[in-house]
Structure formats: C-alpha cells, structure tokens
Design a protein around this motif. Structure first.
Motif: not given
Length: 164
Positions: A86-93, A96-103
């Motif tokens: 919520i604090a940094y949605p643009t940075k995270a979303l 692509p590495v963020f989505f790899l992390k979630l996977a």
C-alpha cells in the motif's frame, strides 16, 4: 493502470506509512516484516534440517508443534507485506521480480503443506527417524547438495550403517 497505483498511493494509510517521520511508520512495518520472516524461516530451517536427516535424535513428528509459529510468522509477513504494498504499489506492482517472489512464496507454502502431510502420515513420524547424510563437512557443502541417497525411515536405537 498507473492511475490505479496512484490512487492506492494516495490512501491515507499509504501516506502515513511512507511519509511518517516517526519510527511507527515505514521502519515499524519493516521490523514487523523481519520478525515474521525470522519466525517463518527459523521453523522451516529446523524442520528441513531434520527432514534431511541431520538431527536424527529428534523425531520429525515432534517438530509439528512449531508449525503454528511458522504460520504466525507467515501471517505477520502477509499483513506487513500488504502494508508495504500500500505504501509503494507502483514500485512493487511494476516490477516482474515482485511477481516471481509471490510465485516462490506460493511454492514454499505448497512445500510446507507437503512436508507436514508426510510428517503426520508417518514418514518420520511416530518416533521414527529418517536416515540421511551422516556427517556434514562445512568445507564441502556441495557434497550435501549432490547426495542423492534416498531418505528412508529407521527405528530409534537401530544400528546405522557406516557412512560411505
């Protein structure tokens, strides 16, 4: 999509976490995230080391009681992770590495369920130990990683074969 990210960034909670000059903003959320990670990883390391056969004196089933600590750590991480998002949605979303992390988190959750199911089903349970590597030489960790001997249940007190 950028308008959506900007909208989230303008939420009062996101602004509070991101721009609060006290330690109760971003630093506190990071501390929560770190504590949750410590509980989750600590229990996982203990269970995995035991499942690999390194601490054969401890029945694998006896570690089941620590799963609640692992899941508590996971939920603290999930909560603090959403706050960080919520604090940094643009940075995270947009990374692509963020989505790899979630996977990879999803894969880790699945593996935790599989290990627990085997633990409860009897593989390493009911006082049995699991035979694995007998000696860890920290100078040669690749030997542990390359050891492909299957793990097999052995009874406590049973004679162990000599290491290869």
């Amino acid at each position: 999509m950028d308008a959506f990210f900007l909208w989230i960034e303008q939420w009062p909670l996101g602004i509070l976490i991101r721009e609060n000059p006290s330690i109760w903003g971003f630093p506190f959320v990071l501390v929560l995230h770190t504590i949750g990670l410590a509980f989750m990883v600590g229990v996982n390391v203990a269970v995995d080391v035991r499942a690999l056969g390194y601490v054969s004196g401890v029945p694998l089933i006896s570690l089941r009681r620590y799963y609640s600590w692992m899941w508590a750590g996971f939920w603290v991480n999930a909560f603090s992770g959403v706050l960080l998002l919520i604090a940094y949605p643009t940075k995270a979303l947009t990374n692509p590495v963020f989505f790899l992390k979630l996977a990879l988190i999803g894969v880790g959750i699945k593996l935790a369920y599989v290990i627990r199911r085997h633990m409860v089903a009897g593989e390493g349970g009911a006082g049995a130990a699991v035979e694995g590597p007998h000696h860890v030489d920290v100078r040669h960790p690749e030997r542990v990683a390359l050891d492909r001997r299957p793990l097999r249940p052995v009874e406590h007190g049973a004679a162990r074969p000599a290491p290869d």
